[in-house]
Design a protein around this motif. Structure first.
Motif, PDB file in Angstrom:
ATOM      1  N   ALA A 107       0.857  -1.186   0.000  1.00  0.00           N
ATOM      2  CA  ALA A 107       0.000   0.000   0.000  1.00  0.00           C
ATOM      3  C   ALA A 107       0.891   1.233   0.000  1.00  0.00           C
ATOM      4  N   GLN A 108       0.443   2.280  -0.713  1.00  0.00           N
ATOM      5  CA  GLN A 108       1.237   3.505  -0.820  1.00  0.00           C
ATOM      6  C   GLN A 108       0.318   4.719  -0.728  1.00  0.00           C
ATOM      7  N   TYR A 109       0.862   5.795  -0.129  1.00  0.00           N
ATOM      8  CA  TYR A 109       0.140   7.064  -0.064  1.00  0.00           C
ATOM      9  C   TYR A 109       0.957   8.109  -0.823  1.00  0.00           C
ATOM     10  N   TRP A 110       0.291   8.824  -1.749  1.00  0.00           N
ATOM     11  CA  TRP A 110       0.943   9.792  -2.621  1.00  0.00           C
ATOM     12  C   TRP A 110       0.279  11.163  -2.472  1.00  0.00           C
ATOM     13  N   GLU A 111       1.070  12.219  -2.630  1.00  0.00           N
ATOM     14  CA  GLU A 111       0.547  13.583  -2.613  1.00  0.00           C
ATOM     15  C   GLU A 111       1.118  14.359  -3.798  1.00  0.00           C
ATOM     16  N   VAL A 112       0.262  15.235  -4.370  1.00  0.00           N
ATOM     17  CA  VAL A 112       0.702  16.114  -5.452  1.00  0.00           C
ATOM     18  C   VAL A 112       1.524  17.248  -4.836  1.00  0.00           C
ATOM     19  N   ASP A 113       2.682  17.558  -5.450  1.00  0.00           N
ATOM     20  CA  ASP A 113       3.532  18.595  -4.877  1.00  0.00           C
ATOM     21  C   ASP A 113       2.930  19.986  -5.099  1.00  0.00           C
ATOM     22  N   GLU A 114       3.544  20.996  -4.475  1.00  0.00           N
ATOM     23  CA  GLU A 114       2.994  22.348  -4.514  1.00  0.00           C
ATOM     24  C   GLU A 114       2.977  22.917  -5.928  1.00  0.00           C
ATOM     25  N   LYS A 115       3.958  22.563  -6.752  1.00  0.00           N
ATOM     26  CA  LYS A 115       3.986  23.055  -8.126  1.00  0.00           C
ATOM     27  C   LYS A 115       3.003  22.311  -9.022  1.00  0.00           C
ATOM     28  N   ARG A 116       2.446  21.217  -8.513  1.00  0.00           N
ATOM     29  CA  ARG A 116       1.473  20.395  -9.233  1.00  0.00           C
ATOM     30  C   ARG A 116       2.040  19.890 -10.565  1.00  0.00           C
ATOM     31  N   ASP A 117       3.327  19.541 -10.565  1.00  0.00           N
ATOM     32  CA  ASP A 117       3.912  18.918 -11.738  1.00  0.00           C
ATOM     33  C   ASP A 117       4.363  17.495 -11.481  1.00  0.00           C
ATOM     34  N   ARG A 118       4.286  17.048 -10.227  1.00  0.00           N
ATOM     35  CA  ARG A 118       4.658  15.678  -9.878  1.00  0.00           C
ATOM     36  C   ARG A 118       3.776  15.198  -8.732  1.00  0.00           C
ATOM     37  N   ILE A 119       3.630  13.879  -8.654  1.00  0.00           N
ATOM     38  CA  ILE A 119       2.964  13.258  -7.510  1.00  0.00           C
ATOM     39  C   ILE A 119       4.012  12.423  -6.794  1.00  0.00           C
ATOM     40  N   ILE A 120       4.195  12.666  -5.505  1.00  0.00           N
ATOM     41  CA  ILE A 120       5.325  12.134  -4.744  1.00  0.00           C
ATOM     42  C   ILE A 120       4.819  11.101  -3.741  1.00  0.00           C
ATOM     43  N   ARG A 121       5.572   9.982  -3.624  1.00  0.00           N
ATOM     44  CA  ARG A 121       5.224   8.965  -2.634  1.00  0.00           C
ATOM     45  C   ARG A 121       5.625   9.460  -1.246  1.00  0.00           C
ATOM     46  N   ILE A 122       4.635   9.558  -0.372  1.00  0.00           N
ATOM     47  CA  ILE A 122       4.879  10.029   0.990  1.00  0.00           C
ATOM     48  C   ILE A 122       5.249   8.871   1.902  1.00  0.00           C
ATOM     49  N   GLY A 123       4.618   7.732   1.716  1.00  0.00           N
ATOM     50  CA  GLY A 123       4.909   6.572   2.562  1.00  0.00           C
ATOM     51  C   GLY A 123       4.361   5.315   1.923  1.00  0.00           C
ATOM     52  N   SER A 124       4.866   4.169   2.365  1.00  0.00           N
ATOM     53  CA  SER A 124       4.409   2.897   1.821  1.00  0.00           C
ATOM     54  C   SER A 124       4.492   1.820   2.896  1.00  0.00           C
ATOM     55  N   TRP A 125       3.803   0.703   2.632  1.00  0.00           N
ATOM     56  CA  TRP A 125       3.760  -0.424   3.563  1.00  0.00           C
ATOM     57  C   TRP A 125       3.749  -1.703   2.744  1.00  0.00           C
ATOM     58  N   ALA A 126       4.489  -2.716   3.205  1.00  0.00           N
ATOM     59  CA  ALA A 126       4.499  -4.039   2.581  1.00  0.00           C
ATOM     60  C   ALA A 126       4.144  -5.083   3.628  1.00  0.00           C
ATOM     61  N   ARG A 127       3.378  -6.079   3.228  1.00  0.00           N
ATOM     62  CA  ARG A 127       2.943  -7.125   4.141  1.00  0.00           C
ATOM     63  C   ARG A 127       4.147  -7.863   4.693  1.00  0.00           C
ATOM     64  N   PRO A 128       4.200  -8.081   6.009  1.00  0.00           N
ATOM     65  CA  PRO A 128       5.337  -8.818   6.594  1.00  0.00           C
ATOM     66  C   PRO A 128       5.509 -10.169   5.914  1.00  0.00           C
ATOM     67  N   GLY A 129       6.769 -10.500   5.614  1.00  0.00           N
ATOM     68  CA  GLY A 129       7.083 -11.748   4.950  1.00  0.00           C
ATOM     69  C   GLY A 129       7.050 -11.663   3.436  1.00  0.00           C
ATOM     70  N   THR A 130       6.646 -10.501   2.898  1.00  0.00           N
ATOM     71  CA  THR A 130       6.607 -10.309   1.457  1.00  0.00           C
ATOM     72  C   THR A 130       7.779  -9.435   1.042  1.00  0.00           C
ATOM     73  N   ASP A 131       8.664  -9.965   0.209  1.00  0.00           N
ATOM     74  CA  ASP A 131       9.871  -9.236  -0.196  1.00  0.00           C
ATOM     75  C   ASP A 131       9.565  -8.415  -1.443  1.00  0.00           C
ATOM     76  N   LEU A 132       9.276  -7.129  -1.227  1.00  0.00           N
ATOM     77  CA  LEU A 132       9.014  -6.216  -2.338  1.00  0.00           C
ATOM     78  C   LEU A 132      10.002  -5.064  -2.342  1.00  0.00           C
ATOM     79  N   ALA A 133      11.161  -5.255  -1.699  1.00  0.00           N
ATOM     80  CA  ALA A 133      12.128  -4.157  -1.574  1.00  0.00           C
ATOM     81  C   ALA A 133      12.517  -3.569  -2.926  1.00  0.00           C
ATOM     82  N   PRO A 134      12.792  -4.365  -3.970  1.00  0.00           N
ATOM     83  CA  PRO A 134      13.145  -3.745  -5.260  1.00  0.00           C
ATOM     84  C   PRO A 134      12.020  -2.909  -5.844  1.00  0.00           C
TER      85      PRO A 134
END
Length: 927
Positions: free
Chosen positions: A424-451
């Protein structure tokens, strides 16, 4: 047969003679052990000495017998098969003569004839006995027996047939079976099959158990089971039929099928899934609900294969149930299972969560008939409970969050953890409104999604990946195809390789625009679920409202702080800040007035009266027309200002500058304004005007003096040229006189004249450039050639000092220039470098071209110039302190002329300290 054996003993003079028939026990008196070889080999056996025959010598039965010599012939049946042996035997070694063997063969043939007759009698007796036995069996059996001859007429009819069909044997014998017991609608088929059997001598129905329809004497039709056998009699087929009434069995089967249909309908009508196995552990029953869930019926699989075959998982939907933990398997082993949660997750179908009860099926005496499991589909209730927990977790997260970003991250983590999604990931549009930036994310324990997930900052543009698509379309996204349809060349394919199969996201709104996005990923293919999307949209709405509320709170706090700061600032300024409302009736009502009004209006402005009248009465009578124009413009809703004299409440007249800006709010017109006491500014302006006039007069006088000075310099320079020229001419004449040549005084006069000429030329050049009368003849010029010639001519002076002259001159493009004037510039720079560089120093001349300029640098390692004197270096008559202190002669005009010539070419010349000491001059000319 006894007479023949006695005759054989007498004719061949042997103590033993006999006839052994097949089946005679060798232990029976009269049976000879050697006869078995005759019967088995169907050939005579003539042995003079059994010890000489390996077969007989090693036979224990023969060894135990007293026979030494043996002669025997086989007895055969009419078809050539051996039925016994006729033999004679002796207790001594004996060579059998031909006559003896001929007599023995004759006796054997006679015995064979007697044996055949005996066999026929025995066979006939046995046949009669077998026939009687068979007839008894046919008469006492419960099955009806009917024999048919070749033409299909009845030749055999037992008592069971009489009882079954109602016809006596006498009545049935000779009748055609088709007309007697076959229903009319089947008679043609019966005749066709009978004809086919007569043609080929047998029937394809032989040996099969057939269920047929038959009729009795009363015409009653009923079901029978028939077994058919055939035999050939004199080359013609004879048919034997065994039949029994299966009406009761059919009725029982029908009742059983009806009962099963009733049970199946009952099970299929249940709102729970039912599965049962029999006493051998084989699946016996699945109702319609379970079949619909996993798409399978009763499969012939062992209990160990049930979970894999029917997609049975633990309640998490991820872990396959171990065979011994399957509820039905547990019940089959004798357990009573209550409230076990399982999940059925068939490929391509919706997963289901089932609450299961199971128990063994036992008779009253304790025998196990199997087991049954009842599955209650609690998918919707569990999902509703899970969604409720998600909303509750989100509500808790939002209540504890102290920022919008923390709220978003915590909310998506709570949802994904509860729903068992992979990421799961939470994203916010930056102040210039030219990009959407990942603020935080979560991965289920035991699931290797690091890459894929990682911790590095990640941002996308509009339309890129899941959050970018959500942002661009302002709509939710749900897909099970991560490899197509996204402008993401690497991240989503990487997630697919790591096992992600479903992606979905929803926008987070703040006001009417997208402020962020919630993105989720699952490692199973989940079909679009509008209820989940509705929940996620609700959560996104809560986050958006939280963001708005936090922003409003932040803005309120910021506004309060700004108001405090504003009030502190306003209290420190002398201006009067005010706000009034312009009512439709024309009345002007005060809304706000700062404390600075005392310094502007000489007192506190009253707020309980019409401000237009109050302010109008304060304006000086001579300036009231300005106020009226200001008032009219403000009423029209336009920004306006005016500056007028105001007679304050304290009677002092002040100049006041008033500005007003209209503001429409909730249908009302407000004017926000500021009034400033500008009395001092007006007085300073008047003084400034006076000073400006005086300054302009002084500048005019200085300009006039400067002009007169330039004219004087020009005149003096011009007038000096004639006497200098005369002195130079006479000096040359004197130096040509033999008596005066080589005198130091004349050389000094010559040097002085050259210096004066150079000085006068520089003065005239400066005057011409200042007056704008200098002529610059711009023509295409090869600057590199000009530079090479100048360096060559100064090489002699450099060598005489001595100093090293180094050149690094690239090929330069053609530039527009005056060759004479630019040579004057180069000569000045090179002569200065030679003059101010001590012996053993170095002068470096470089040149290169850029896209739009040609650049020449002259760098020396000379005495240098103080840093604070570089800005004055090109001023008229200025000489550096390093030169004057060393008493190096100069006029201070050379660089002034150089800069004037370069400026006239549109170029630039600068001076700066050289690396390691000395001075660097940089000349830049346009191409």
């Amino acid at each position: 047969m006894e007479r023949l054996t006695r005759m054989g003993a007498r004719l061949l003079h042997t103590p033993m003679s006999g006839a052994d028939l097949c089946g005679t026990d060798r232990n029976t008196p009269g049976a000879h052990p050697c006869s078995q070889y005759v019967i088995r080999e169907n050939a005579p056996l003539i042995v003079p000495d059994v010890e000489a025959d390996p077969r007989l010598r090693d036979d224990p039965a023969v060894r135990e017998h007293e026979t030494i010599a043996y002669a025997g012939y086989p007895l055969r049946s009419p078809d050539g098969e051996p039925v016994g042996a006729f033999f004679v035997a002796d207790v001594v070694v004996r060579q059998w003569s031909a006559d003896e063997l001929a007599d023995l063969l004759a006796l054997a043939e006679a015995a064979e004839a007697a044996a055949t007759e005996t066999s026929l009698r025995i066979a006939y007796g046995e046949a009669q006995l077998a026939l009687a036995r068979q007839q008894w069996l046919l008469e006492t059996t419960d099955d009806a027996y009917i024999a048919l001859n070749t033409d299909g007429r009845i030749s055999g009819w037992n008592a069971a047939s009489e009882q079954l069909f109602g016809w006596s044997a006498a009545e049935a014998t000779g009748q055609v079976t088709t007309e007697l017991i076959v229903p009319p609608r089947f008679r043609n088929v019966h005749e066709q099959r009978l004809a086919e059997a007569r043609r080929i001598g047998t029937s394809e129905l032989v040996g099969q158990r057939l269920e047929l329809a038959a009729t009795d004497r009363a015409g009653r039709e009923f079901q029978v089971e028939m077994t058919l056998q055939t035999e050939l009699v004199h080359g013609q087929p004879v048919f034997h039929m065994f039949l029994h009434d299966i009406s009761a069995r059919i009725a029982m089967q029908t009742a059983l099928e009806d009962e099963r249909a009733f049970l199946q309908a009952l099970l299929d009508s249940m709102e729970a899934g039912v599965v049962a196995c029999d006493s051998k552990g084989k699946l016996a029953q699945l109702n319609q609900l379970l079949t619909k869930i996993h798409g399978l019926g009763v499969e012939p699989v062992e209990p160990e294969e049930w979970p894999a075959t029917y997609y049975l998982f633990e309640a998490d939907g991820q872990t396959l149930i171990r065979p011994r933990q399957d509820p039905l398997a547990r019940a089959y082993r004798g357990e009573i299972v209550q409230h076990q949660d399982i999940a059925i997750v068939p490929p391509g179908r919706s997963p289901h969560i089932l609450l299961t009860n199971a128990r063994p099926i036992k008779t009253k005496d304790g025998r196990c008939l199997g087991a049954v499991a009842v599955h209650h589909d609690v998918t919707e209730s569990r999902r509703a409970e899970r969604l409720r927990r998600c909303r509750h977790a989100v509500a808790n997260a939002l209540s504890e969050a102290i920022s919008a970003q923390e709220a978003g991250v915590t909310a998506v983590e709570a949802v994904a953890a509860e729903m068992q999604w992979a990421c799961a990931q939470y994203w916010e549009v930056d102040e210039k409104r030219d990009r959407i930036i990942r603020i935080g994310s979560w991965a289920r324990p035991g699931t290797d999604l690091a890459p894929f997930d990682g911790t590095d900052q990640l941002a996308f543009i509009r339309g890129e990946s899941v959050p970018g698509m959500v942002w661009e379309h302002d709509h939710e996204i749900w897909t099970t195809d991560l490899l197509h349809g996204f402008a993401d060349v690497g991240r989503l394919p990487l997630g697919h390789r790591l096992g992600l199969r479903t992606a979905f996201g929803v926008p987070v709104h703040m006001g009417h625009r997208v402020a962020g996005a919630l993105a989720f990923f699952a490692d199973t293919e989940i079909p679009r679920d509008d209820e989940i999307l509705t929940m996620l949209q609700s959560i996104a709405g809560q986050i958006g409202r939280f963001m708005e509320r936090r922003r409003a709170e932040d803005l309120t706090l910021a506004l309060a702080a700004a108001r405090r700061d504003f009030n502190r600032v306003v209290e420190q300024v002398n201006d009067c800040l005010w706000t009034v409302e312009m009512t439709p009736s024309g009345e002007v009502l005060s809304q706000y007035a700062s404390a600075g009004g005392r310094g502007v209006f000489g007192g506190v402005i009253p707020t309980d009266s019409d401000m237009a009248l109050t302010f109008g009465n304060l304006v000086h009578p001579d300036d009231r027309q300005l106020f009226e124009l200001y008032h009219e413009r403000a009423l029209s809703g336009l920004p306006t200002e005016f500056e007028a004299r105001v007679i304050g409440f304290d009677g002092i007249t002040r100049w006041v500058w008033t500005r007003g800006t209209p503001r429409h709010e909730d249908g009302h017109l407000y004017i926000d304004g500021i009034s400033t006491n500008v009395t001092e500014r007006r007085e300073l302006a008047d003084q400034r005007e006076q000073l400006l006039a005086q300054e302009q007069q002084q500048v005019h006088r200085l300009q006039e003096l400067d002009r007169m000075k330039d004219e004087l310099v020009a005149v003096v320079s011009h007038e000096l040229r004639n006497p200098i020229a005369i002195i130079a001419a006479h000096t040359e004449v004197l130096m040509d006189e033999p008596d005066l040549a080589g005198q130091a005084e004349l050389a000094a006069i010559e040097r002085t004249i050259a210096h004066l000429v150079h000085l006068v030329d520089d003065l005239l050049d400066v005057a011409r450039f200042d007056s704008g009368q200098a002529n610059i003849d711009l023509r295409p010029l090869r600057l590199d050639r000009l530079l090479h010639r100048a360096v060559q001519e100064h090489q002699h002076g450099a060598d005489a000092k001595p100093v090293t002259l180094v050149t690094e001159i690239d090929a330069l493009p053609v530039v527009p220039g005056d060759a004479h004037r630019l040579r004057q510039v180069l000569d000045n720079l090179l002569s200065n470098a030679v003059k101010y560089t001590p012996p053993s120093g170095t002068i470096t001349v470089t040149a290169h071209a850029t896209d739009d300029t040609a650049v020449v640098r002259v760098t020396d390692t000379g005495i240098g110039i103080p840093a604070d004197e570089y800005p004055k270096l090109f001023n008229r008559f200025f000489r550096a302190s390093t030169a004057t202190s060393r008493k190096i002669k100069g006029t201070g005009l050379g660089l002034t002329v150089v800069k004037a010539i370069v400026d006239a070419h549109g170029g630039t010349i600068t001076a700066e300290p050289a690396p390691g000491g000395g001075t660097r001059f940089t000349l830049t000319l346009p191409r």
